[in-house]
Motif scaffolding. Sequence first.
Motif, PDB file in Angstrom:
ATOM      1  N   PHE A  82       0.837  -1.209   0.000  1.00  0.00           N
ATOM      2  CA  PHE A  82       0.000   0.000   0.000  1.00  0.00           C
ATOM      3  C   PHE A  82       0.870   1.257   0.000  1.00  0.00           C
ATOM      4  N   GLY A  83       1.983   1.183  -0.744  1.00  0.00           N
ATOM      5  CA  GLY A  83       2.844   2.335  -0.926  1.00  0.00           C
ATOM      6  C   GLY A  83       3.835   2.597   0.181  1.00  0.00           C
ATOM      7  N   VAL A  84       3.882   1.721   1.178  1.00  0.00           N
ATOM      8  CA  VAL A  84       4.767   1.911   2.337  1.00  0.00           C
ATOM      9  C   VAL A  84       5.742   0.742   2.410  1.00  0.00           C
ATOM     10  N   TRP A  85       7.011   1.046   2.684  1.00  0.00           N
ATOM     11  CA  TRP A  85       8.000  -0.020   2.805  1.00  0.00           C
ATOM     12  C   TRP A  85       7.625  -0.939   3.965  1.00  0.00           C
ATOM     13  N   ALA A  86       7.503  -2.214   3.693  1.00  0.00           N
ATOM     14  CA  ALA A  86       7.044  -3.176   4.698  1.00  0.00           C
ATOM     15  C   ALA A  86       8.166  -4.029   5.251  1.00  0.00           C
ATOM     16  N   GLY A  87       9.376  -3.873   4.741  1.00  0.00           N
ATOM     17  CA  GLY A  87      10.486  -4.659   5.245  1.00  0.00           C
ATOM     18  C   GLY A  87      10.467  -6.080   4.718  1.00  0.00           C
ATOM     19  N   GLN A  88      11.132  -6.963   5.466  1.00  0.00           N
ATOM     20  CA  GLN A  88      11.242  -8.355   5.024  1.00  0.00           C
ATOM     21  C   GLN A  88       9.888  -9.049   5.034  1.00  0.00           C
ATOM     22  N   LEU A  89       9.601  -9.714   3.949  1.00  0.00           N
ATOM     23  CA  LEU A  89       8.376 -10.513   3.829  1.00  0.00           C
ATOM     24  C   LEU A  89       8.815 -11.944   3.526  1.00  0.00           C
ATOM     25  N   GLY A  90       8.491 -12.446   2.361  1.00  0.00           N
ATOM     26  CA  GLY A  90       8.896 -13.800   1.990  1.00  0.00           C
ATOM     27  C   GLY A  90       7.718 -14.734   1.861  1.00  0.00           C
ATOM     28  N   ASP A  91       8.011 -15.965   1.479  1.00  0.00           N
ATOM     29  CA  ASP A  91       6.957 -16.972   1.274  1.00  0.00           C
ATOM     30  C   ASP A  91       6.417 -17.418   2.625  1.00  0.00           C
ATOM     31  N   GLY A  92       5.413 -16.711   3.094  1.00  0.00           N
ATOM     32  CA  GLY A  92       4.872 -16.999   4.415  1.00  0.00           C
ATOM     33  C   GLY A  92       3.904 -18.161   4.446  1.00  0.00           C
ATOM     34  N   ARG A  93       3.262 -18.435   3.318  1.00  0.00           N
ATOM     35  CA  ARG A  93       2.392 -19.618   3.254  1.00  0.00           C
ATOM     36  C   ARG A  93       2.521 -20.321   1.910  1.00  0.00           C
ATOM     37  N   ALA A  94       3.648 -20.056   1.229  1.00  0.00           N
ATOM     38  CA  ALA A  94       3.929 -20.725  -0.038  1.00  0.00           C
ATOM     39  C   ALA A  94       5.237 -21.500   0.097  1.00  0.00           C
ATOM     40  N   LEU A  95       5.301 -22.620  -0.567  1.00  0.00           N
ATOM     41  CA  LEU A  95       6.495 -23.458  -0.521  1.00  0.00           C
ATOM     42  C   LEU A  95       6.808 -23.908  -1.944  1.00  0.00           C
ATOM     43  N   TRP A  96       7.995 -23.541  -2.401  1.00  0.00           N
ATOM     44  CA  TRP A  96       8.479 -23.919  -3.731  1.00  0.00           C
ATOM     45  C   TRP A  96       8.879 -25.384  -3.688  1.00  0.00           C
TER      46      TRP A  96
END
Length: 482
Positions: A82-96
């Motif tokens: 939403f236009g604001v830097w959110a920092g570290q995210l990542g695959d929180g409920r996805a698995l490659w």
Amino acid sequence: MNPFDGLAWTNRFAGLGPDFFTELPAQGLPDPHWVAQSPDCAQLLGLPADWTTRPEALAALSGNGAWPGMQPLASVYSGHQFGVWAGQLGDGRALWLGELDTPSGPQELQLKGGGMTPYSRRGDGRAVLRSSIREFLCSEAMAALGVPTTRALCITGSRLPVIRETVETAAVVTRVAPSFIRFGHFEHFAHHDQLDALRRLVDWFIAHHAPECADAPEPAVALLRKVSLQTADLIAHWQAVGFCHGVMNTDNMSMLGLTLDYGPFGFMDAFNPGHVCNHSDDRGRYAYARQPAVAFWNLHALAQAFVPLLEGEQEAAGERLLEAVEAYRGRFAEQMLGRLRAKLGLEGEDAGDQALADDLLKLMAASSADFTITFRRLSRALSQPEPLRDMFIDREAADAWLARWRARVTPGAEARMLAINPAVVLRNHLAEGAIRAAQQQDFTEIERLLKVLSRPFDEPAVPSDAALPPDWASTLEVSCSS
């Protein structure tokens, strides 16, 4: 027997090393069952016709095991939300799971809803049946419409309770794409000053997904231009079918120009340029009419991540990257007008075409005319004008517009328009009907609807699939938990 026998796992992303992901197994669904499968996606992967009859398939695609060659991992990325830097995210409920060398080229498989990862933050890593059905159906519907998208192979389900606004049941979607790399992957390493990792990721992506950029004087600039053009094509596709993504954060933007992460999406019913499909978006940042500008903003965020890769002063480097991003604007305008011409059945180019298209959209907005049905009825308006006129409050204005359109349109327009203006899209109420049946363990409506959506330009056997939405559809809301 493994249904993927005979297909080689290449797993190129895993070769980047531990800076880019965490290896871990899925947290499997207890007592899983099949919910739905996509024959078209299975064919894309080269799977045998009986693949769903094999217990190993249900187990692996529910997170309860891995076939030889799979290398489950969760990737790390960051992003602007939403236009604001959110920092570290990542695959929180996805698995490659890995990457297959298929008849359609290398394709990555990913489980969505396979449990917690190091990037789940405060989430449970699960997906619910409701949102899984929506993503499965829309992924395949968009592919049938010709819109670039990730695909969905199947859904598996379980009685495992998952708490959202209410207690729901768990499910897993198997997603498929040539790559799930996002803008946010590059933002992550740039923001954390991990420049060696950023260079490796750019080099890796160019080598495997944009080899034509490798010999450019500045490969990163060439890559950014390529991504800008692909993104412009994608957004023009969205606008032309009335699709609203709902959460166009940079971590939801595909480097391949694919529709990625189906959450609070929606196809518009009544046309409203300010339509906001995401109930969580209280400021309307991701409204339909703002999607092109948001994509442009997101490309600027990606350009900022590429600045450290260029030699020379940062200001000069930034200017070269901004020039690459500017390619988006011309390409989007060109693609959007081309798609509007096609929807109007116009051949060739005329200086008045943009105004003709814009004036129709203004008429539609003034009457809250249904987006999909208006264009479908326009497809037959040369011989059957009355159904189209019925969409508008101001009949005189509609007639004046129709006269201008008839003077511009050429023979054969009806066939061309019926092949470009769908009869059926995945409206929220259609998805809701399939969801409510599935929550009672009746999955037949998902299968039926999938078949209808796979042929969106054909008139459906059930007329209500292509009709105006029922009154109760206006009460449906989708949010970031959808």
